[in-house]
Write an enzyme that holds these catalytic residues in place. Structure first.
Site, PDB file in Angstrom:
ATOM      1  N   HIS A 122      47.014 -37.709  19.349  1.00 38.84           N
ATOM      2  CA  HIS A 122      47.573 -39.058  19.325  1.00 38.84           C
ATOM      3  C   HIS A 122      48.908 -39.081  18.579  1.00 38.84           C
ATOM      4  O   HIS A 122      49.064 -38.433  17.550  1.00 38.84           O
ATOM      5  CB  HIS A 122      46.635 -40.010  18.578  1.00 38.84           C
ATOM      6  CG  HIS A 122      45.444 -40.455  19.357  1.00 38.84           C
ATOM      7  ND1 HIS A 122      44.397 -39.611  19.659  1.00 38.84           N
ATOM      8  CD2 HIS A 122      45.128 -41.673  19.876  1.00 38.84           C
ATOM      9  CE1 HIS A 122      43.485 -40.295  20.334  1.00 38.84           C
ATOM     10  NE2 HIS A 122      43.902 -41.547  20.480  1.00 38.84           N
ATOM     11  N   ASN A 153      46.897 -31.276  14.040  1.00 42.00           N
ATOM     12  CA  ASN A 153      46.291 -32.560  14.391  1.00 42.00           C
ATOM     13  C   ASN A 153      45.152 -32.949  13.459  1.00 42.00           C
ATOM     14  O   ASN A 153      45.088 -34.087  12.980  1.00 42.00           O
ATOM     15  CB  ASN A 153      45.769 -32.477  15.830  1.00 42.00           C
ATOM     16  CG  ASN A 153      45.165 -33.773  16.322  1.00 42.00           C
ATOM     17  OD1 ASN A 153      45.664 -34.846  16.046  1.00 42.00           O
ATOM     18  ND2 ASN A 153      44.078 -33.661  17.060  1.00 42.00           N
ATOM     19  N   GLU A 264      67.072 -37.192  12.750  1.00 43.10           N
ATOM     20  CA  GLU A 264      68.089 -37.715  13.668  1.00 43.10           C
ATOM     21  C   GLU A 264      68.966 -36.590  14.207  1.00 43.10           C
ATOM     22  O   GLU A 264      69.326 -36.586  15.396  1.00 43.10           O
ATOM     23  CB  GLU A 264      68.940 -38.766  12.964  1.00 43.10           C
ATOM     24  CG  GLU A 264      68.214 -40.082  12.729  1.00 43.10           C
ATOM     25  CD  GLU A 264      69.101 -41.148  12.129  1.00 43.10           C
ATOM     26  OE1 GLU A 264      68.823 -42.342  12.345  1.00 43.10           O
ATOM     27  OE2 GLU A 264      70.074 -40.788  11.421  1.00 43.10           O
ATOM     28  N   ASP A 270      68.665 -42.572  16.839  1.00 45.53           N
ATOM     29  CA  ASP A 270      69.255 -43.355  15.748  1.00 45.53           C
ATOM     30  C   ASP A 270      68.241 -44.399  15.299  1.00 45.53           C
ATOM     31  O   ASP A 270      68.017 -45.391  15.987  1.00 45.53           O
ATOM     32  CB  ASP A 270      70.551 -44.028  16.219  1.00 45.53           C
ATOM     33  CG  ASP A 270      71.299 -44.716  15.092  1.00 45.53           C
ATOM     34  OD1 ASP A 270      70.843 -44.638  13.934  1.00 45.53           O
ATOM     35  OD2 ASP A 270      72.346 -45.335  15.362  1.00 45.53           O
ATOM     36  N   PHE A 271      67.613 -44.156  14.156  1.00 43.82           N
ATOM     37  CA  PHE A 271      66.561 -45.034  13.676  1.00 43.82           C
ATOM     38  C   PHE A 271      67.125 -46.139  12.771  1.00 43.82           C
ATOM     39  O   PHE A 271      68.092 -45.914  12.041  1.00 43.82           O
ATOM     40  CB  PHE A 271      65.510 -44.234  12.900  1.00 43.82           C
ATOM     41  CG  PHE A 271      64.847 -43.176  13.735  1.00 43.82           C
ATOM     42  CD1 PHE A 271      63.804 -43.514  14.593  1.00 43.82           C
ATOM     43  CD2 PHE A 271      65.281 -41.859  13.689  1.00 43.82           C
ATOM     44  CE1 PHE A 271      63.199 -42.546  15.381  1.00 43.82           C
ATOM     45  CE2 PHE A 271      64.674 -40.889  14.470  1.00 43.82           C
ATOM     46  CZ  PHE A 271      63.636 -41.231  15.322  1.00 43.82           C
ATOM     47  N   GLU A 284      68.306 -43.187   4.733  1.00 51.10           N
ATOM     48  CA  GLU A 284      68.140 -42.042   5.635  1.00 51.10           C
ATOM     49  C   GLU A 284      68.480 -40.704   4.985  1.00 51.10           C
ATOM     50  O   GLU A 284      68.142 -39.653   5.521  1.00 51.10           O
ATOM     51  CB  GLU A 284      68.972 -42.268   6.901  1.00 51.10           C
ATOM     52  CG  GLU A 284      68.430 -43.432   7.719  1.00 51.10           C
ATOM     53  CD  GLU A 284      69.085 -43.592   9.080  1.00 51.10           C
ATOM     54  OE1 GLU A 284      70.101 -42.913   9.328  1.00 51.10           O
ATOM     55  OE2 GLU A 284      68.581 -44.388   9.885  1.00 51.10           O
TER      56      GLU A 284
END
Length: 289
Positions: A122, A153, A264, A270-271, A284
Site C-alpha cells: 500500500h 513493507n 524533489e 514540486d511539493f 524543504e
C-alpha cells in the site's frame, strides 16, 4: 483600415490562455484538507494523453498514475483522527476501474509473489482509512500499490505508518505524499527490475519494481485555514527507503530520513508549492528531528 490579427496568432493566444487557465486549476482552488491543498506535485491531469501522469481523484486519496510503469508516481492523502476507526482491514485487492478502459488494469494476482517475492505494498495505508469499510476497501485498489520488498513493507514502512497515526491521534493533521522511485528492487526471490504480465491478447506488459519508496509528511496541529498557519517551525519529514530485503537492519525508518529537497531532486516533483517561498525553502531543506 483596421488591420486584422491573423487566425493562426489568435489560435496561439487562445491555446496559451487555455494552458494557463488549466495550469492554475491544477494547483489552485483545492479545498482545505484535500491532498492537493498545497499544490499538485507533478501537475497531473485526468486526461488520457497524460499516460505517465494521469490524475485519479478519490475521496480517500489522490493518485498520479503511470500507465507505463503500471504503478502510481505518487499518492497523496490527508490524515486526521476522524479517518481512524474500527472498520478493520478488508483485504479485497482489486483492479481500479476508474482507469481508462483501454489501459491495462493491474489485478491482485499480477505481482506473482511466489515467483518474484514482492508484496502488494500500500502507498496510502489501509490503517489510515478505518473510519468506514468503503474507505478501507478503496485503499486496496491496485493503483494504490507498488511491488515492495517484504522487509520494507512489513517492518520499516509499517513502523513509519504507525508513527504518522500516532501524530494524528495526538491532535495533529497530516498532509502526506508517498510513492516509488527508480527501478530494481530485491524481494524474497531475488533482484528484479520488472514483473512481466501477459494480457489476454498475448501482449506483454511490465510492472516496474522500484528501487526505493519515499514518503513526505507535513504535520500541524488540527485547525482551520491551514495555509496561514504554516511557518518555518512547521514539522516536515521526508524518508527514502531502499526497496530491498534487510533494509530494517541498523534501525527503524529513522535511519532513512532525508529532506524534501532531496526527494524533489530525484523525482522532479514540486511539493507544497503554494506555501510562501521563503517558508517553503526552509521546510524543504530541513531534516526531521
Amino acid at each position: 483600415m483596421v488591420k486584422k490579427t491573423p487566425l493562426a496568432v489568435l489560435l496561439v493566444v487562445f491555446t496559451l490562455r487555455m494552458i494557463f487557465a488549466q495550469s492554475s486549476e491544477i494547483d489552485y482552488n483545492h479545498p482545505e484538507n484535500s491532498p492537493l491543498y498545497f499544490g499538485n506535485p507533478s501537475d497531473s491531469i485526468c486526461d488520457v494523453s497524460y499516460e505517465e501522469n494521469y490524475l485519479l481523484e478519490k475521496s480517500q486519496f489522490v493518485v498520479s498514475y503511470n500507465n507505463h510503469t503500471l504503478c502510481p508516481n505518487w499518492v497523496g492523502w490527508h490524515l486526521s483522527v476522524s479517518d481512524l476507526g474500527e472498520s478493520g482491514r478488508s483485504n479485497k485487492f482489486k483492479a481500479d476501474n476508474q482507469l481508462p478502459e483501454n489501459w491495462y488494469h493491474v489485478n491482485q494476482s499480477d505481482y506473482k509473489f511466489s515467483m518474484y517475492g514482492f508484496d502488494r505494498g500500500h502507498v496510502c495505508p489501509s490503517a489510515d482509512r478505518t473510519s468506514n469499510s468503503e474507505d478501507n476497501e478503496t485503499t486496496f485498489l491496485m493503483t494504490n500499490m507498488v511491488p515492495q520488498a517484504p522487509d520494507n513493507n512489513r517492518i520499516v514502512w509499517v513502523s513509519l505508518e504507525a508513527h504518522e497515526r500516532e501524530l494524528a491521534l495526538a491532535g495533529n493533521e497530516l498532509y502526506i505524499f508517498a510513492g516509488p522511485y527508480g527501478k530494481g528492487g530485491t524481494g524474497q526471490k531475488g533482484q528484479f527490475d520488472e514483473i512481466p504480465v501477459t494480457m489476454t491478447d498475448g501482449t506483454l506488459v511490465n510492472i516496474c519494481v522500484p528501487a526505493y519508496t519515499w514518503k513526505i509528511i507535513l504535520c500541524l496541529p488540527e485547525g482551520e485555514n491551514d495555509i496561514s498557519r504554516i511557518n518555518a517551525e512547521t514539522s516536515v519529514m521526508a524518508v527514502l527507503v531502499p526497496n530491498i530485503q534487510g533494509c530494517q537492519y541498523g534501525g527503524s525508518w529513522e535511519q532513512y530520513k532525508t529532506s524534501v529537497n532531496e526527494i524533489e531532486k530525484l523525482t522532479g516533483f514540486d511539493f507544497f508549492e503554494l506555501i510562501d517561498d521563503k517558508i517553503e525553502e526552509v521546510l524543504e531543506e530541513s531534516i526531521y528531528d
